[in-house]
Write a protein that holds these residues in place. Sequence first.
Motif, PDB file in Angstrom:
ATOM      1  N   TYR A   1     -13.691   6.616  -5.978  1.00  0.00           N
ATOM      2  CA  TYR A   1     -13.159   5.278  -6.209  1.00  0.00           C
ATOM      3  C   TYR A   1     -14.293   4.326  -6.557  1.00  0.00           C
ATOM      4  O   TYR A   1     -15.343   4.340  -5.903  1.00  0.00           O
TER       5      TYR A   1
ATOM      6  N   GLY B   1     -16.821  -5.478  -4.746  1.00  0.00           N
ATOM      7  CA  GLY B   1     -17.215  -4.650  -3.607  1.00  0.00           C
ATOM      8  C   GLY B   1     -16.371  -4.863  -2.363  1.00  0.00           C
ATOM      9  O   GLY B   1     -15.961  -3.908  -1.713  1.00  0.00           O
ATOM     10  N   SER B   2     -16.092  -6.107  -2.065  1.00  0.00           N
ATOM     11  CA  SER B   2     -15.372  -6.392  -0.833  1.00  0.00           C
ATOM     12  C   SER B   2     -13.882  -6.106  -0.986  1.00  0.00           C
ATOM     13  O   SER B   2     -13.226  -6.670  -1.869  1.00  0.00           O
ATOM     14  N   PRO B   3     -13.339  -5.250  -0.131  1.00  0.00           N
ATOM     15  CA  PRO B   3     -11.900  -4.943  -0.257  1.00  0.00           C
ATOM     16  C   PRO B   3     -11.029  -6.192  -0.097  1.00  0.00           C
ATOM     17  O   PRO B   3      -9.999  -6.330  -0.769  1.00  0.00           O
TER      18      PRO B   3
ATOM     19  N   GLY C   1      -9.219  10.655   1.567  1.00  0.00           N
ATOM     20  CA  GLY C   1      -9.010  10.272   2.954  1.00  0.00           C
ATOM     21  C   GLY C   1      -9.327   8.815   3.264  1.00  0.00           C
ATOM     22  O   GLY C   1      -9.300   8.400   4.413  1.00  0.00           O
ATOM     23  N   VAL C   2      -9.629   8.035   2.213  1.00  0.00           N
ATOM     24  CA  VAL C   2      -9.933   6.618   2.438  1.00  0.00           C
ATOM     25  C   VAL C   2      -8.868   5.747   1.780  1.00  0.00           C
ATOM     26  O   VAL C   2      -8.470   5.991   0.637  1.00  0.00           O
ATOM     27  N   ASN C   3      -8.415   4.768   2.530  1.00  0.00           N
ATOM     28  CA  ASN C   3      -7.450   3.799   1.996  1.00  0.00           C
ATOM     29  C   ASN C   3      -8.216   2.624   1.404  1.00  0.00           C
ATOM     30  O   ASN C   3      -8.879   1.878   2.124  1.00  0.00           O
ATOM     31  N   HIS C   4      -8.119   2.466   0.081  1.00  0.00           N
ATOM     32  CA  HIS C   4      -8.840   1.395  -0.603  1.00  0.00           C
ATOM     33  C   HIS C   4      -7.992   0.130  -0.750  1.00  0.00           C
ATOM     34  O   HIS C   4      -8.351  -0.768  -1.483  1.00  0.00           O
TER      35      HIS C   4
ATOM     36  N   ILE D   1      -4.989   5.737  -1.742  1.00  0.00           N
ATOM     37  CA  ILE D   1      -5.732   6.623  -0.842  1.00  0.00           C
ATOM     38  C   ILE D   1      -6.351   7.744  -1.657  1.00  0.00           C
ATOM     39  O   ILE D   1      -5.661   8.436  -2.409  1.00  0.00           O
TER      40      ILE D   1
ATOM     41  N   ARG E   1     -11.307  -8.241  -3.273  1.00  0.00           N
ATOM     42  CA  ARG E   1     -10.609  -7.496  -4.336  1.00  0.00           C
ATOM     43  C   ARG E   1      -9.092  -7.728  -4.244  1.00  0.00           C
ATOM     44  O   ARG E   1      -8.429  -8.029  -5.226  1.00  0.00           O
TER      45      ARG E   1
END
Lengths: 702, 702
Positions: free
Chosen positions: A292, A297-299, A220-223, A217, A302
């Motif tokens: 990040y 690109g695509s979680p 504020g974003v969960n990668h 994180i 990934r």
Amino acid sequence: MTTVSDRPTSVPTAAPAAGVSALASEADAEVDVAYLTDHLLGRWSELRQVARGIAGDPRFAKIEGQTMAESRARVLNQLKLLVEEAQVLRAFPERLGGKNDAGGNIAGFEELLAADPSLQIKAGVQWGLFGAAILHLGTPDQHDRLLPGAMSVAVPGAFAMTETGHGSDVASIATTATYDEQAGEFVIHTPFRAAWKDYLGNAGEHGTAAVVFAQLITGGVNHGVHAFYVTIRETLPDGAAGAFVPGVGGEDDGLKGGLNGIDNGRLYFDQVRVPREDLLARYGQVAADGTYTSPIGSPGRRFFTMLGSLVQGRVSLDGAAGVASKIALATAIRYGNERRQFTGASETEETVLLDYAEHQRRLIPLIAEAYAGHFAHDRLLDLFHAVFSGEMDTPESREDLETMAAALKPISTWRALETLQTAREACGGAGFLTENRLVSLRADFDVYATFEGDNTVLLQLVGKRLLADYAADFKAIDGIGMARFVVERAADTVLYKTPLVRATQTIVDTGSVRRAAGHLRGETAQRELLTDRVEAMVADLATALRPASKLDRGKAAALFNAHQHELIEAARAHSDLLQWEAFTKALADVRDPGTVQVLTWVRDLYGLTVIEKNLAWYLINGRLSGQRARTVTSYIDRLVARLRPHAQSLVDSFGYGPEHIRAAIATGAEQVRQDEAREYYRQQRASGDAPTHEKTIKKAAR
Amino acid sequence: MTTVSDRPTSVPTAAPAAGVSALASEADAEVDVAYLTDHLLGRWSELRQVARGIAGDPRFAKIEGQTMAESRARVLNQLKLLVEEAQVLRAFPERLGGKNDAGGNIAGFEELLAADPSLQIKAGVQWGLFGAAILHLGTPDQHDRLLPGAMSVAVPGAFAMTETGHGSDVASIATTATYDEQAGEFVIHTPFRAAWKDYLGNAGEHGTAAVVFAQLITGGVNHGVHAFYVTIRETLPDGAAGAFVPGVGGEDDGLKGGLNGIDNGRLYFDQVRVPREDLLARYGQVAADGTYTSPIGSPGRRFFTMLGSLVQGRVSLDGAAGVASKIALATAIRYGNERRQFTGASETEETVLLDYAEHQRRLIPLIAEAYAGHFAHDRLLDLFHAVFSGEMDTPESREDLETMAAALKPISTWRALETLQTAREACGGAGFLTENRLVSLRADFDVYATFEGDNTVLLQLVGKRLLADYAADFKAIDGIGMARFVVERAADTVLYKTPLVRATQTIVDTGSVRRAAGHLRGETAQRELLTDRVEAMVADLATALRPASKLDRGKAAALFNAHQHELIEAARAHSDLLQWEAFTKALADVRDPGTVQVLTWVRDLYGLTVIEKNLAWYLINGRLSGQRARTVTSYIDRLVARLRPHAQSLVDSFGYGPEHIRAAIATGAEQVRQDEAREYYRQQRASGDAPTHEKTIKKAAR
């Protein structure tokens, strides 16, 4: 896709190429044990032999009956010995002392099971998970900094992925790694009890570091899930692990059903700070300011790429399962050929166990399965090496590799458990004694069915892949293009791909399967039946699940759930076919005519056994008539009887010596006892001193 | 034959008698757990409760991880405690302090498995084998002289039957007991290594005496296997076992796959002399002058009578297998109802494991099997008590008892192993931790499949009995007498007899089975299908083996061997039917409408699961059409789904508390963890502090 298994056989020979014409006549057919043993060693023959040398060395053998503490200490010490004496670091980069040899590394590694499954798995934790995570998820700089300690075992490490509340569902793990841009650090945190890391080898006692998987994180974003290198314990001056570092805590998992040479344990993190540089950054980086970036690109992609890089665990368990099955069969077949029980055909001579039809029925098909598993594993290892050496590293081949590993590992590990248990029962009370090893191996092996991907979950993944391929194939082609599509696919694609090439063929000629079934013994008929089953099951499933796309989430999930069992069965059918194809392809490489004849029977037994297990399906779906179905069982009976004289050669060819098998009843001791007993009675009869039986007197008086 | 199981239910109630009319409506049906728990305690309810009190007492619980030495010492001590506190001597004569209560004794005894299988089996060795051999094979004088020491454990004793070279083939043991009329003594001797007694509990360390089975030879005549009471070790002043007495030697069997609280070992005898009075003389006496006499003229019948008196071992293992299965299911169902994994129907709520169709498919049919096994065991215990109390002690009922025990023990012990393993896998990594008990129970239970009669050998005995009955039935009746023959057999004869009553019916009306199969869910259809299978298999076998009587020994043996697998399959089919009939009969005794409704579904699931396993047979043999066969699987799917909400009640009704189950994951701890995790996420969502997922952002950007 190229064929990656056209490896040279290890014994070049002038014998004619294998094929029907080169088969030895039925009566003459015999296994050339020396030849087959060598042949089975396969592509990484030398490395396997080195590993077997280690596995047969008493310094590496499991000492039965040790306490958990003794066993853990011994296995840790053995790891250090392996660094010095075995070639366990081959997978690592050459500049760090490795050989960059992924396939050879696994080939040797899986043989360690023969020494002690705890050793195999502790080595797997250290180099195959902890070290491999640094290797595959880290950057070259991180390799230079972190790999040497992992490789030398100066830093025993845990692979902290699984949580108590999340096993196979890695995407949902709850541990967080929140970037603090003020400090330039990640804060690793366990939010609740179910998020403790659990079942981790090296975490209970020996580990000083861990690769910790957590939700990354930043801003504020969960990668999504990423891996972090975290120190968990102090290293004492003598190199041993000391107390947990501040913020880290845990528990020992304590005794287990087996593998007690490994210190499994639990870990939790209370706001533990790690430097930004310790995010293993190959697939995701966080800049000092918290930005990040990722090459993928695509979680979703990934995540699967990161997890996919760890497929070697499954590959090596598939191989280790083969080793366990082979040792079990070598023990039970040897004992079955020596131990006598009940008189049958003769008044005076008792019958050896393996002459009983039921004993044969229990053990000989398992030999066939072990061979099928062996050849399929060879192909899996070829593909693994092709991908990980870079020879054929494409997203498609990676996905094929993952699917193949997910298809083979569940079947081979369940098979090993079944084989160990059947062998143990076939040896009766002797099988239950630890001195005969079967119970010990089974206890250690048990967890192979649920770790590195629960077997049921893996088969579901395979089933989903079969469905996805099915949909993709049919989306891409129209009616006219179908013929071309069939031709374009290489014949052996089935080994890595879902077997949908045949689905189209069946559509063109639905009558072919039924006609071909006339010759069940033939290779073509077996292929048709096995292939047709996968295709039909997948097609039926696709039809049944088609409405899901139009349903809301709840109803779609319910529809999917209603077909979960069939999905898993389809995956099993696919795995069966994979193994049959690998076995069939392998026959072409066998140069000795007697050996290839016997192995062809073994392959037929494997194929027919699979068909027999699913006979109801073939009958219900009109693939076999009742009359034909009956012949499946009678062919199996005939094949079992035909293979019975070759059972010993077939298990001897696995190449494991007494130093690997380590079962008192598989040393010839039983033969000595039986010979002594028979000689006693022979002399008694010859001397005329034998007491008369009351029965005989009563019969004579009548 | 009279019905022996018309026992009073333990909860008399005014509820309507069970039957279709008394079934609760489908939606309302619920298990009354308190009622069913009590009902399942059955005929010897109080004794079972006493035994469960013992089994749940920490003083009797297995301590995991003890060394072999610690565990052996603990279990020996527990035996002595049992004498004081439990009712373990009920089977012995009243004049010696027993209760002459064979059935009640076994009912209590089998519950000890919940404490520790080693304790159950060590008690079984001491009282069920060593003591029981004195009781059943000795004379009243010998009882007075030898039983007190066996009962009080002042004399720990071994049951020295099995030899290294002869397991299940007891008639061929090689140890001799030759009468020396000069000295008035028997000379016990081991002629060669394979004749060492082996795997004997109490022989490794604690035993000071043994009942030794040997070929009795007097006056140059071998009268077959008889039992002798032999002192094997000195008793030290403190009561412990000292050194072997002169002439006796042996070895410790050492570590085993489980049951390491028992000191199994080997014994041999070098011309060991025992007084004439120590031949256990109920079925065979030798006078001072060496004259042999026996109340049973035929040596064959004498042998089987002597061995038959030891059937209680198999009866109690069948019961213990039920206990093991129930504990395993109680653990896995509880965990499956609490543990969550993967989101499905909901975005945020993960699904509990038992809501997955495959998880249900793996576990719920095993609940049905556990119930079938339970009710069949009740009938077996009734019959055992009827025979051993003398209520119904005829040669025919003894033979029925032996056949029934031989039919049930193999299936229930294999089932327990399968259930323990499936439960362990269903609990994933947690299942492999010893703290959750499943692996420990499985390790201890493993040998139940091969001791007290190897499962495969027992099923062969059943198969032979089925064949013998078949031949006898048809020899005794001609065409005209057939109808009378059918009528004369009581309807529930099938519970103790081979089900040949139906064979004649099928001959009369071959069409009935096919017609009845229209209503697969119905009791009648299930009965027809299950019965027909046994009959047809036995009839086919009889036809196939008919030529054997005209062949020489070698060819006859070969013919028999060629059909060994089918013989064993027929025995399995018979066992399946026995269990189904027992379950069906038991439904009539259940007074609560909701409970009887749910249990009827459970019975249907059991019946259909058996049919599904053998679906290919039904199809090949024209008993089911392809279309009907398909419905078997869909009925099973429906039943499993219908039973899913009742799974917890069904395992709760087994009546085992946390003190018996002793699995950390079956204590509600998982529910606490899951609730905490869900609450954490709920609060996070409510607060708006949850990090946004990269995925969500990407989707929104598209």
